[in-house]
Enzyme design. Structure first.
Site, PDB file in Angstrom:
ATOM      1  CB  SER A  42      10.913 -13.146  -4.435  1.00  0.00           C
ATOM      2  OG  SER A  42      10.348 -12.508  -5.559  1.00  0.00           O
ATOM      3  CG  HIS A  64      37.973  25.237 -13.108  1.00  0.00           C
ATOM      4  ND1 HIS A  64      37.214  25.705 -12.059  1.00  0.00           N
ATOM      5  CD2 HIS A  64      37.742  26.076 -14.159  1.00  0.00           C
ATOM      6  CE1 HIS A  64      36.566  26.786 -12.446  1.00  0.00           C
ATOM      7  NE2 HIS A  64      36.857  27.042 -13.717  1.00  0.00           N
ATOM      8  CG  MET A  74      13.136  -9.690  -3.903  1.00  0.00           C
ATOM      9  SD  MET A  74      13.394  -7.891  -3.992  1.00  0.00           S
ATOM     10  CE  MET A  74      14.552  -7.690  -2.648  1.00  0.00           C
ATOM     11  CE1 TYR A  75      16.286 -15.917  -7.976  1.00  0.00           C
ATOM     12  CE2 TYR A  75      15.748 -15.385 -10.249  1.00  0.00           C
ATOM     13  CZ  TYR A  75      15.669 -16.240  -9.174  1.00  0.00           C
ATOM     14  OH  TYR A  75      14.963 -17.411  -9.292  1.00  0.00           O
ATOM     15  N   GLY A  76      19.737 -10.634  -6.762  1.00  0.00           N
ATOM     16  CA  GLY A  76      20.618  -9.475  -6.703  1.00  0.00           C
ATOM     17  C   GLY A  76      20.414  -8.646  -5.451  1.00  0.00           C
ATOM     18  N   GLY A  77      19.284  -8.834  -4.770  1.00  0.00           N
ATOM     19  CA  GLY A  77      19.067  -8.169  -3.500  1.00  0.00           C
ATOM     20  C   GLY A  77      18.218  -6.911  -3.551  1.00  0.00           C
ATOM     21  CB  THR A  78      17.191  -4.725  -0.715  1.00  0.00           C
ATOM     22  OG1 THR A  78      16.612  -5.786   0.049  1.00  0.00           O
ATOM     23  CG2 THR A  78      16.387  -3.456  -0.505  1.00  0.00           C
ATOM     24  CB  CYS A  79      21.029  -2.479  -3.535  1.00  0.00           C
ATOM     25  SG  CYS A  79      21.835  -1.153  -4.440  1.00  0.00           S
TER      26      CYS A  79
END
Length: 450
Positions: A35, A437, A38-43
């Site tokens: 698809s 801090h 979805m280039y680059g993947g699920t994340c």
């Protein structure tokens, strides 16, 4: 017939990083992604990045307050911002590969003809090596009326919802369900979590689980344990979920239902049997310590292998596979040590290593330390004093066996503990370190002050 030195099926973190390494080594690589969304993947597209964008905007919205209508406007704006972000990253990832001379990106569904031939879009590709990186997909349990219910969504589908539901029902009390519950509650939805187990967060330390449970309920999130979902129906523009508990049957309604009942390895349509690639009993691709499958020229990376489903595990899978095919092959899955993870609640929960009970069960001489988040100056500066920090220590050598951090910015703090555990440093190193801090990490001065 096309020919390539390597074919990678799936544009996820491990696959895309390996593609770049192989191309740099002079190999001709073909990347197959089913698809263009979805280039680059699920994340990047349907998980880590879009959800964390929404989580951030939900926290900002909660601080602003206002009416439901005002929050609903901010929700829609957050969805638009999320879409722009993912589109930008998707385009960047595509061109990062497609613009390289040795890499060709093909959009289509790849499937095996045998161990050296892959079919995509009616064309056959002959190759020496194949790498499977097709990820996982949401699991929909066989509950009557659920799959066809117009108001029921997977986590991926819910991210595309443009209007804020007044009521959100979540089936599944795991990490995905809790993250969405916290996010939508911050946006102003009335949230109900339904889980079948009788213990909330059964894999986590009981004190931490209680603190998380109390935090969710304090924010108006209802958690129902030991509940069996009987059916899902559509009624007057919303879903009606029928459940049964020890108290009897009950109907819970919502404009949206999130089905967060886990994910399964995405092997459908690959025809792995034609390549001699075996699966585990749970349907994942069976792979050895080098992530090599039962077919010696085929490797698997990421969620398809089963186990921990995190993008940083997929990245480490790339390192292991690269070691096997381009380097000396010495890196294996055994090198990972304890793996940290974070659940982006508000405040977030992060964990690494063993719980107190697990450490005792394995025979360690255990010492535990605890610190309320309210004792940390930075937590109060952030107006997030809620939470609890707990660490498990080997009393014989001072090494940290595990840590559970339910507090603001725990997702950053847990990485320091990972480094200490991997280096086998005693807890005193974190106790005696000098931190800037005010920061959340300076909490280690007090947490380990024993």
């Amino acid at each position: 017939m096309k020919k390539a030195d390597a074919v990678i099926i799936g544009f996820g973190k491990g696959g895309k990083t390996l593609a770049g390494a192989l191309a740099k080594d002079g190999r001709k690589v073909i990347m197959i992604e089913k698809s263009e969304k979805m280039y680059g993947g699920t994340c990047i597209n349907v998980a880590c990045i879009p959800t964390k964008s929404m989580v951030h905007n939900a926290e900002v919205s909660a601080l602003k307050g206002g009416t439901y209508e005002e929050k609903a406007v901010r929700f829609t704006e957050a969805v638009q911002q999320k879409d722009l972000l993912t589109a930008k990253l998707r385009n960047k990832n595509y061109h990062k590969l497609a613009d390289q001379e040795n890499i060709e990106v093909i959009t289509g569904t790849g499937s095996f003809e045998d161990a050296h031939h892959v079919s995509v879009n009616g064309e056959t590709i002959e190759t020496e090596m194949i790498f499977i990186n097709t990820g996982a997909r949401p699991f929909i349990p066989p509950i009557a009326g659920l799959k066809e219910n117009r108001y029921a969504y997977t986590s991926e589908q819910l991210l595309d919802l443009k209007e804020l539901p007044k009521r959100l029902v979540i089936i599944g009390g795991g990490y995905i369900g809790m993250e969405f519950a916290s996010m939508y509650a911050n946006f102003g939805s009335e949230v109900t979590i339904i889980q079948d187990g009788d213990v909330f967060l059964p894999r986590e330390d009981s004190e931490i689980a209680s603190a998380v449970h109390e935090s969710l309920e304090k924010r108006g999130i209802r958690v129902i344990c030991s509940a069996k979902v009987l059916s899902a129906e559509e009624k007057d523009g919303h879903a009606c979920i029928r459940i049964e508990t020890e108290k009897g049957k009950e109907e819970i309604s919502g404009e949206a239902v999130l089905v967060a009942t886990g994910r399964r390895p995405n092997t459908e349509g690959l025809h792995l049997e034609k390549a001699g690639v075996e699966l585990t009993e749970r349907g994942a691709v069976k792979a050895n310590e080098h992530l090599q499958t039962s077919a010696e020229n085929i490797y698997a990376m990421g969620d398809i292998v089963g186990g921990l489903q995190f993008t940083y595990i997929s990245l480490d899978d790339y390192r292991i596979v690269k070691s096997a095919v381009l380097d000396d092959g010495t890196k294996t899955v055994a090198d990972r040590g304890a793996v940290p993870y974070s659940v982006f609640l508000d405040p977030p929960f992060s964990r690494i290593g063993m719980s107190e009970d697990e450490a005792k069960a394995k025979g360690f001489n255990v010492k535990t330390v605890k610190l309320p988040a309210s004792a940390i100056p930075k937590a109060n500066v952030l107006q997030k004093p809620e939470g609890l920090l707990k660490a498990v220590i080997d009393a014989d050598n001072g090494q940290i066996l595990g840590a559970h951090l339910f507090c603001a910015e725990s997702y950053e703090m847990i990485n320091l503990i990972k480094i200490a555990m991997d280096a086998k440093l005693p807890y005193t190193v974190l106790r005696d370190s000098i931190y800037t801090h005010p920061t959340m990490s300076e909490a280690f001065n007090d947490l380990f002050n024993i």
